[in-house]
Each structure stands twice: as structure tokens, then as C-alpha cells.
Design a protein around this motif. Structure first.
Motif, PDB file in Angstrom:
ATOM      1  N   ILE A 119       0.248  -1.176 -11.499  1.00  0.00           N
ATOM      2  CA  ILE A 119       0.647  -2.554 -11.179  1.00  0.00           C
ATOM      3  C   ILE A 119       0.674  -2.741  -9.664  1.00  0.00           C
ATOM      4  O   ILE A 119       0.202  -3.758  -9.138  1.00  0.00           O
ATOM      5  N   MET A 120       1.217  -1.752  -8.958  1.00  0.00           N
ATOM      6  CA  MET A 120       1.286  -1.841  -7.494  1.00  0.00           C
ATOM      7  C   MET A 120      -0.112  -1.888  -6.876  1.00  0.00           C
ATOM      8  O   MET A 120      -0.350  -2.658  -5.944  1.00  0.00           O
ATOM      9  N   THR A 130       9.886  -6.042  -9.619  1.00  0.00           N
ATOM     10  CA  THR A 130       9.802  -4.845 -10.450  1.00  0.00           C
ATOM     11  C   THR A 130      10.120  -3.601  -9.625  1.00  0.00           C
ATOM     12  O   THR A 130      10.872  -2.719 -10.053  1.00  0.00           O
ATOM     13  N   GLU A 131       9.572  -3.558  -8.435  1.00  0.00           N
ATOM     14  CA  GLU A 131       9.804  -2.422  -7.544  1.00  0.00           C
ATOM     15  C   GLU A 131      11.274  -2.327  -7.148  1.00  0.00           C
ATOM     16  O   GLU A 131      11.868  -1.234  -7.177  1.00  0.00           O
ATOM     17  N   ALA A 132      11.885  -3.453  -6.805  1.00  0.00           N
ATOM     18  CA  ALA A 132      13.299  -3.456  -6.416  1.00  0.00           C
ATOM     19  C   ALA A 132      14.186  -3.029  -7.589  1.00  0.00           C
ATOM     20  O   ALA A 132      15.141  -2.261  -7.400  1.00  0.00           O
ATOM     21  N   PHE A 153       0.826  -1.202   0.000  1.00  0.00           N
ATOM     22  CA  PHE A 153       0.000   0.000   0.000  1.00  0.00           C
ATOM     23  C   PHE A 153       0.867   1.263   0.000  1.00  0.00           C
ATOM     24  O   PHE A 153       0.626   2.197  -0.769  1.00  0.00           O
ATOM     25  N   VAL A 154       1.907   1.283   0.849  1.00  0.00           N
ATOM     26  CA  VAL A 154       2.817   2.431   0.901  1.00  0.00           C
ATOM     27  C   VAL A 154       3.509   2.611  -0.445  1.00  0.00           C
ATOM     28  O   VAL A 154       3.638   3.738  -0.946  1.00  0.00           O
ATOM     29  N   SER A 155       3.943   1.521  -1.051  1.00  0.00           N
ATOM     30  CA  SER A 155       4.599   1.599  -2.360  1.00  0.00           C
ATOM     31  C   SER A 155       3.664   2.171  -3.419  1.00  0.00           C
ATOM     32  O   SER A 155       4.070   3.025  -4.221  1.00  0.00           O
ATOM     33  N   ARG A 166       5.397 -11.656  -6.097  1.00  0.00           N
ATOM     34  CA  ARG A 166       6.861 -11.675  -6.234  1.00  0.00           C
ATOM     35  C   ARG A 166       7.321 -10.856  -7.434  1.00  0.00           C
ATOM     36  O   ARG A 166       8.306 -10.132  -7.350  1.00  0.00           O
ATOM     37  N   TRP A 167       6.628 -10.961  -8.561  1.00  0.00           N
ATOM     38  CA  TRP A 167       7.017 -10.180  -9.737  1.00  0.00           C
ATOM     39  C   TRP A 167       6.842  -8.689  -9.477  1.00  0.00           C
ATOM     40  O   TRP A 167       7.647  -7.868  -9.927  1.00  0.00           O
TER      41      TRP A 167
END
Length: 189
Positions: A116-117, A135-137, A67-69, A130-131
Motif C-alpha cells: 500500500i505504501m 493507516t501508517e499512523a 518513500f522512507v515509510s 491521506r488514507w
């Protein structure tokens, strides 16, 4: 003409005979353990699969982090689209930017990632989560490298840029932690 009577129905003894029942289950391939150590109750569960196997054992705080992301990605995207000069100035402490187009394109890309998030919040599929985390990392890693190279090339180090770099390292660590936690196999009890 005389019609022949069918033979009387005989009750099968396999229902009461334990050895016969076990042999039947062994032939059908049910009741035994598979490679993951799960016991299948029926052939149908073997064919269709067991949805418990795909359920995610969610680490503590995963949904909050997602949620924060999503909020951070959306906020920065909207800021880049609407106020490109202020976003550039906040990071590099330069008042003039040559063109607003690259910053707005960056905002559009971030807005796409934020969608996407947001959608990852509503799924319980391990692979999708996980994907999304990967992607975020990757995004945070690339942003860290690009910002570092830009600061080294320009020779100016601003407070805003240092805060951005520190936050990106922090975000990378948290995202990678959740990525590995979601991917771990559940312990057998």
C-alpha cells in the motif's frame, strides 16, 4: 409552382451585446463563483468537475517520507519473514522465541502494508494519500501500545525496546503532521 424563398439569415446581436451575453451566461450558470470560490468557464467544467480542486498541494518532504515509510515497512517485513528469531531478540533481548509463526504472520501483514505504501507513492489523489498516512499512523500507534504493554507485563526494559518506542513516537508525529498538511485547504490567492 413557385417555391417560397427562406427568409434571409439575420445576424444575432447577442454576440456583440454585452448585457445580453451576461444574461445568457447567468441563465446557463457559468461565469459565477461556486461555493468554493472557483469561477467556472463552462457548464461542462461544472458537470465534469475541476481536476485542480482534487490536486494535492504537497507539503515539503511528503514524497520522501512516503518513500522512507515504504522502505522501513518492506525491510522489517522481510526481516520478520526470513529471520524471526533475530527480530524478536533485537526488540525484547530474549534469545528464545516459543513459535516463529506469529512473527512471520506479522511480517506478512507488514509486507501487505508496504505494498500500500509503495502504491501511494505513485498517486496524486488526496484521499488515497491521506488514507495511507492514517493507516501508517494507526499501525505505529498500535505497535507502540502493544510493545509498551508487553514490556510492562514482562518487567524487563531493553535498549532495543526503548529505541523502538522512541522511533514509533517520532514516526507517529511525522505521519500525523503530513496527514493534516495534506488535508488542509489551499489558501485563496
Amino acid at each position: 409552382m413557385a417555391t417560397k424563398q427562406p427568409p434571409p439569415l439575420m445576424k444575432k446581436h447577442s454576440q456583440t451585446d454585452l448585457v445580453s451575453r451576461l444574461k445568457t451566461r447567468k441563465i446557463l450558470g457559468v461565469g459565477g463563483e461556486d461555493d468554493d470560490g472557483e469561477v467556472h468557464r463552462s457548464k461542462i467544467s461544472q458537470v465534469l468537475g475541476n481536476e485542480i480542486k482534487f490536486a494535492v498541494r504537497e507539503p515539503l518532504g511528503l514524497r520522501v517520507w512516503q518513500f522512507v515509510s515504504a522502505i522501513v515497512f518492506s525491510g522489517v517485513a522481510i526481516m520478520a519473514l526470513t529471520f524471526p528469531d533475530q527480530l524478536y531478540d533485537a526488540v525484547f533481548e530474549e534469545e528464545s522465541v516459543n513459535s516463529k509463526t506469529p512473527i512471520r504472520l506479522y511480517g506478512g501483514a507488514l509486507l501487505s502494508l508496504s505494498l500500500i505504501m509503495w502504491n501511494a507513492l505513485y498517486t496524486s489523489e488526496k484521499v488515497v494519500i491521506r488514507w495511507t498516512l492514517l493507516t501508517e499512523a494507526c499501525y505505529f500507534g498500535v505497535q507502540f501500545l502493544v510493545t509498551t504493554i508487553t514490556l510492562v507485563e514482562s518487567g524487563r526494559i531493553s535498549t532495543g525496546a526503548m529505541l523502538l518506542l522512541a522511533s514509533r513516537i517520532f514516526f507517529i508525529l511525522i505521519t500525523v503532521y503530513y496527514y493534516y498538511q495534506v488535508g488542509r485547504r489551499p489558501k485563496k490567492v
